[in-house]
Design a protein around this motif. Structure first.
Motif, PDB file in Angstrom:
ATOM      1  N   VAL A 162       0.833  -1.209   0.000  1.00 52.81           N
ATOM      2  CA  VAL A 162       0.000   0.000   0.000  1.00 52.81           C
ATOM      3  C   VAL A 162       0.865   1.255   0.000  1.00 52.81           C
ATOM      4  O   VAL A 162       0.602   2.239  -0.712  1.00 52.81           O
ATOM      5  N   ILE A 163       1.935   1.251   0.798  1.00 52.14           N
ATOM      6  CA  ILE A 163       2.834   2.408   0.841  1.00 52.14           C
ATOM      7  C   ILE A 163       3.497   2.633  -0.510  1.00 52.14           C
ATOM      8  O   ILE A 163       3.615   3.772  -0.997  1.00 52.14           O
ATOM      9  N   CYS A 164       3.940   1.552  -1.162  1.00 50.36           N
ATOM     10  CA  CYS A 164       4.561   1.684  -2.496  1.00 50.36           C
ATOM     11  C   CYS A 164       3.571   2.226  -3.519  1.00 50.36           C
ATOM     12  O   CYS A 164       3.916   3.066  -4.359  1.00 50.36           O
ATOM     13  N   LEU A 165       2.315   1.765  -3.451  1.00 50.22           N
ATOM     14  CA  LEU A 165       1.303   2.243  -4.399  1.00 50.22           C
ATOM     15  C   LEU A 165       1.027   3.722  -4.198  1.00 50.22           C
ATOM     16  O   LEU A 165       0.957   4.494  -5.173  1.00 50.22           O
ATOM     17  N   LEU A 166       0.881   4.145  -2.949  1.00 49.42           N
ATOM     18  CA  LEU A 166       0.645   5.571  -2.677  1.00 49.42           C
ATOM     19  C   LEU A 166       1.838   6.416  -3.112  1.00 49.42           C
ATOM     20  O   LEU A 166       1.678   7.522  -3.641  1.00 49.42           O
ATOM     21  N   THR A 167       3.043   5.902  -2.899  1.00 50.45           N
ATOM     22  CA  THR A 167       4.237   6.637  -3.322  1.00 50.45           C
ATOM     23  C   THR A 167       4.296   6.782  -4.831  1.00 50.45           C
ATOM     24  O   THR A 167       4.641   7.855  -5.363  1.00 50.45           O
ATOM     25  N   ALA A 168       3.935   5.713  -5.556  1.00 51.93           N
ATOM     26  CA  ALA A 168       3.942   5.783  -7.026  1.00 51.93           C
ATOM     27  C   ALA A 168       2.899   6.770  -7.542  1.00 51.93           C
ATOM     28  O   ALA A 168       3.159   7.548  -8.467  1.00 51.93           O
ATOM     29  N   LEU A 169       1.710   6.760  -6.935  1.00 52.77           N
ATOM     30  CA  LEU A 169       0.675   7.710  -7.349  1.00 52.77           C
ATOM     31  C   LEU A 169       1.108   9.145  -7.087  1.00 52.77           C
ATOM     32  O   LEU A 169       0.902  10.045  -7.915  1.00 52.77           O
TER      33      LEU A 169
END
Length: 288
Positions: free
Chosen positions: A93-100
């Motif tokens: 989830v943290i990686c996805l938010l960072t990518a967005l």
């Protein structure tokens, strides 16, 4: 009860669980509803598991059976797997938010860089125009004689641009540009053959400083003409299209030709616009 010594807290919990187990067993014997029986059986199974777990914990590790040891090891392994999956899910989830967030910042930076390039090109064009104007003025300037002063050349005064309204159909084949500054075609938002279409677009974007310019760079429509753009001589002969007397900040046009002013006021009669002269007198009311 367990034959191994246990503490009082564990013993009290075992007694309570055994009482609950007896109660649910008695209720299960008298229950006739099928769904209710399934619910009671699930509760009884859960209580039995808790009792078995407490009894296993009271037995020393070396004296426990192989089945009990495997049960405890499997329980620890399951807890470890659940914790690992939870941590991995949190990291995903943290990686996805960072990518967005990165994509959003990248898009904002690209848009800002594109606007900066446009402004830079506009400034370069203006600088080139200023250099060409300075060169042409230096080439046409006549040197002063050393013996006697030459008479000053008579230059026809160029009239300041006034708010004039061309005809709605462009018979000359030229275009009307909607832009903020003279010659700023790289940041213009529209080019029209019909004057009314260009003036409507400039009026919609009047708060951003957009005006209408012809192909020669003359301002032919300014939704907000300032007082410095109008001299007393030209201002006294203009007709202003506005809502209230002396409301020049809210006017949508100033014309030398009376018919052009009345035409614009009639088109905006639903909004309450009228035609006023320089002294603030209402000279035309569409009467809507």
């Amino acid at each position: 009860m367990s034959e191994f010594p246990i503490d009082s807290k564990t013993e009290a919990k075992l007694i309570q669980l055994e009482r609950e187990l007896d109660y649910y067993n008695q209720v299960l014997l008298t229950e006739t509803d099928y769904k209710r029986k399934l619910s009671l059986q699930k509760k009884i199974t859960k209580i039995n598991d808790e009792i078995a777990g407490l009894k296993i914990n009271t037995i020393p590790y070396r004296q426990r059976s192989r089945a009990d040891r495997m049960y405890l090891e499997n329980k620890k392994y399951k807890m470890f797997l659940l914790c690992t999956l939870a941590v991995l899910l949190l990291l995903a989830v943290i990686c996805l938010l960072t990518a967005l967030r990165y994509n959003q910042m990248k898009g904002t930076y690209s848009n800002t860089a594109y606007q900066a390039d446009q402004y830079k090109q506009e400034i370069d064009e203006l600088n080139n125009q200023l250099e060409e104007t300075a060169q042409s003025s230096s080439q046409t300037a006549t040197p002063e004689p050393t013996l006697e002063p030459a008479p000053e050349p008579t230059v026809d005064p160029t009239p300041e641009p006034t708010q004039s309204s061309p005809s709605t159909s462009n018979t000359g084949g030229g275009l009307y540009y909607v832009q903020t500054i003279q010659g700023g075609k790289r940041v213009q938002i529209g080019a029209f053959k019909v004057y009314d279409n260009a003036s409507d677009l400039a009026y919609e974007n009047r708060y951003n400083g957009y005006k209408v310019y012809d192909e020669n760079g003359n301002c032919v429509y300014d939704p907000y003409p300032t007082a410095s753009q109008l001299s007393p001589e030209t201002g006294s002969s203009l007709y202003y299209v506005q809502k209230i007397e002396y409301g020049k900040r809210l006017q949508i046009g100033a014309f030398k030709i009376y018919d052009n002013a009345t035409k614009l006021a009639y088109e905006h009669r639903h909004e309450g616009y009228k035609v006023y002269d320089y002294d603030g007198n209402c000279v035309y009311d569409p009467g809507y």
